[in-house]
Design a protein around this motif. Structure first.
Motif, short mmCIF file in Angstrom:
data_model
loop_
_atom_site.label_atom_id
_atom_site.label_comp_id
_atom_site.label_asym_id
_atom_site.label_seq_id
_atom_site.Cartn_x
_atom_site.Cartn_y
_atom_site.Cartn_z
N ARG A 41 -7.65 -30.60 -110.09
CA ARG A 41 -7.90 -32.04 -110.13
C ARG A 41 -8.81 -32.48 -108.98
O ARG A 41 -9.77 -33.24 -109.18
CB ARG A 41 -6.58 -32.81 -110.05
CG ARG A 41 -6.75 -34.31 -109.87
CD ARG A 41 -5.50 -34.95 -109.26
NE ARG A 41 -5.12 -34.37 -107.98
CZ ARG A 41 -5.72 -34.66 -106.82
NH1 ARG A 41 -6.73 -35.51 -106.78
NH2 ARG A 41 -5.30 -34.11 -105.70
N ALA A 42 -8.49 -31.97 -107.78
CA ALA A 42 -9.28 -32.34 -106.61
C ALA A 42 -10.73 -31.87 -106.73
O ALA A 42 -11.63 -32.46 -106.14
CB ALA A 42 -8.63 -31.77 -105.35
N GLN A 43 -10.94 -30.80 -107.51
CA GLN A 43 -12.29 -30.26 -107.71
C GLN A 43 -13.00 -30.85 -108.91
O GLN A 43 -14.09 -30.42 -109.27
CB GLN A 43 -12.19 -28.73 -107.88
CG GLN A 43 -11.62 -28.00 -106.67
CD GLN A 43 -11.28 -26.55 -106.97
OE1 GLN A 43 -11.61 -26.03 -108.03
NE2 GLN A 43 -10.59 -25.90 -106.03
N HIS A 44 -12.37 -31.86 -109.57
CA HIS A 44 -12.94 -32.49 -110.77
C HIS A 44 -13.15 -31.49 -111.91
O HIS A 44 -14.08 -31.62 -112.70
CB HIS A 44 -14.27 -33.18 -110.46
CG HIS A 44 -14.12 -34.38 -109.57
ND1 HIS A 44 -14.01 -34.27 -108.22
CD2 HIS A 44 -14.06 -35.71 -109.87
CE1 HIS A 44 -13.90 -35.48 -107.68
NE2 HIS A 44 -13.92 -36.38 -108.66
N SER A 45 -12.27 -30.50 -112.01
CA SER A 45 -12.39 -29.50 -113.06
C SER A 45 -11.71 -29.99 -114.33
O SER A 45 -10.71 -29.42 -114.79
CB SER A 45 -11.78 -28.17 -112.60
OG SER A 45 -12.43 -27.68 -111.44
N TRP A 46 -12.25 -31.05 -114.92
CA TRP A 46 -11.60 -31.70 -116.06
C TRP A 46 -11.56 -30.81 -117.29
O TRP A 46 -10.58 -30.82 -118.04
CB TRP A 46 -12.31 -33.01 -116.38
CG TRP A 46 -12.29 -33.98 -115.26
CD1 TRP A 46 -13.33 -34.37 -114.47
CD2 TRP A 46 -11.14 -34.67 -114.76
NE1 TRP A 46 -12.91 -35.26 -113.51
CE2 TRP A 46 -11.58 -35.48 -113.67
CE3 TRP A 46 -9.79 -34.71 -115.11
CZ2 TRP A 46 -10.71 -36.29 -112.94
CZ3 TRP A 46 -8.94 -35.53 -114.39
CH2 TRP A 46 -9.39 -36.30 -113.33
N THR A 47 -12.61 -30.05 -117.51
CA THR A 47 -12.62 -29.15 -118.67
C THR A 47 -11.48 -28.14 -118.59
O THR A 47 -10.77 -27.89 -119.56
CB THR A 47 -13.97 -28.42 -118.78
OG1 THR A 47 -15.02 -29.39 -118.89
CG2 THR A 47 -13.99 -27.51 -119.99
N LYS A 48 -11.29 -27.56 -117.41
CA LYS A 48 -10.22 -26.59 -117.23
C LYS A 48 -8.85 -27.26 -117.37
O LYS A 48 -7.94 -26.72 -118.00
CB LYS A 48 -10.33 -25.93 -115.86
CG LYS A 48 -11.49 -24.96 -115.71
CD LYS A 48 -11.47 -24.31 -114.34
CE LYS A 48 -12.64 -23.34 -114.18
NZ LYS A 48 -12.64 -22.72 -112.83
#
Length: 369
Positions: A41-48
């Motif tokens: 979440r903190a890395q903006h990895s929305w796809t994952k």
């Protein structure tokens, strides 16, 4: 398919104690996954984040297809918890982002109506397949839908960049979570709320199954009828709840929720069908009305200060106590008593605990970091 997990486990020969152990392991899987989810979440990895909820659900379904060995059920519980973590944590975060100060009741009501109609189709298909003993067929269908959802989400996210605009704070350490405290007695509510959510989604669903003489088709039709009625109710009250005295509505909802658990403990399969169905409808209405009022308060409080931390702490506290609560339930249900009676006792014992919700939102000492 998630609605039928407890029923599927019961039909595989698991006892109430076994299912309680399954829920405790599910909570362990949730906690382990939450640490990783927070960093994505903190890395903006929305796809994952979104795709993993589908992939983990698919893995859980495959484990159910393979068999009912103890080690597969245990692994399945951990995977089920991880899948729930990625789905619900992401959903809460995105819901918080789209609501405003004065529309949480209306927005959550709209969300409930959408979920109700989506569930209606799923319950109808699922109950039919289980009723016709197409157990593997149901799991294969669920697997196919999960994989299809994974493909669709990936395609959709590749074409839209709105999620990248959501600002995210750094991931939280376990020490920061342990030190969480606010003026609304939230940590106390976090401790008990997970218990009731899982009692509803697992044990209460199993109780309805038993009350319908273990007829899956009848169970499905009852759930659909309840869904339609509740959708109509939400359509009427979803806007009203944002305009009236929130504290008064909340207190009424808590009392109604406590009464709903007393109803659950009272219902027995030896009763007249009219009494059973009336009790099911009343319990469903009181529970869903409480969830509408509670979630409005939850998101309103979360928005006041550090909403992401608030949501994450809620998950950690609730899931940790799920391990404790359902481990205790697993031990005390290792008896020869009938399953329906064991569940009735659990509901009666939990009824007074609902009153803890009254303190939610009442200011105590100032928040400390």
């Amino acid at each position: 398919m998630p609605l039928f997990i407890a029923v599927i486990l019961w039909d595989k020969g698991l006892t109430i104690s076994d299912i309680a152990s399954f829920i405790a392991l599910t909570a362990v899987g949730f906690i382990l996954a939450l640490y990783y989810w927070d960093r994505l979440r903190a890395q903006h990895s929305w796809t994952k984040l979104i795709s993993l909820s589908f992939l983990l659900q698919s893995l859980f379904v495959m484990l159910l297809i393979w068999g009912s060995h103890d080690y597969l059920i245990s692994i399945g519980a951990l995977v089920n918890g991880a899948a729930g973590c990625f789905y619900w944590s992401t959903q809460r975060l995105l819901f918080q982002a789209i609501t405003e100060d004065n529309n949480t009741g209306n927005t959550f009501g709209n969300f409930q109506i959408l979920v109700v109609f989506a569930l209606k189709v799923g319950v109808l298909i699922g109950s039919y397949l289980l009723g016709m003993e197409y157990f593997v067929g149901l799991l294969v269908l669920s697997l196919a839908l999960s994989l299809l959802g994974f493909v669709w989400v990936n395609k959709s996210l590749n074409n839209h960049t709105q999620l990248d605009k959501l600002k995210q704070v750094p991931a939280f350490t376990l020490q920061q979570v342990a030190k969480f405290q606010d003026q609304h007695r939230s940590s106390l509510i976090f401790v008990v709320d997970g218990l009731f959510l899982f009692l509803e989604s697992y044990f209460w669903m199993l109780t309805i199954y038993m009350l319908t003489q273990e007829n899956v088709m009848q169970l499905g039709l009852i759930l659909i009828a309840l869904s339609i009625l509740l959708a109509l109710i939400f359509f009427v009250i979803k806007k009203y709840i944002d305009r009236v005295n929130a504290q008064k509505i909340y207190r009424i909802a808590v009392l109604g929720y406590a009464f709903s658990w007393a109803i659950r403990g009272f219902l027995d399969k030896e009763m007249d069908s009219l009494v059973i169905y009336s009790g099911l409808l009343l319990a469903a209405f009181l529970s869903n009305f409480f969830r509408l009022a509670f979630n409005k308060r939850f998101y309103d409080i979360a928005r006041q200060d550090k909403p992401t931390r608030y949501i994450i702490c809620k998950s950690y506290y609730s899931q940790f106590m799920l391990v404790v609560f359902f481990s205790i339930i697993a031990v005390f249900t290792m008896t020869s008593d009938t399953a329906i009676h064991q569940l009735q006792v659990i509901y009666y014992l939990c009824t007074p605990l609902v009153l803890v919700y009254f303190v939610y939102g009442q200011r105590s000492k100032p928040m400390s970091e």
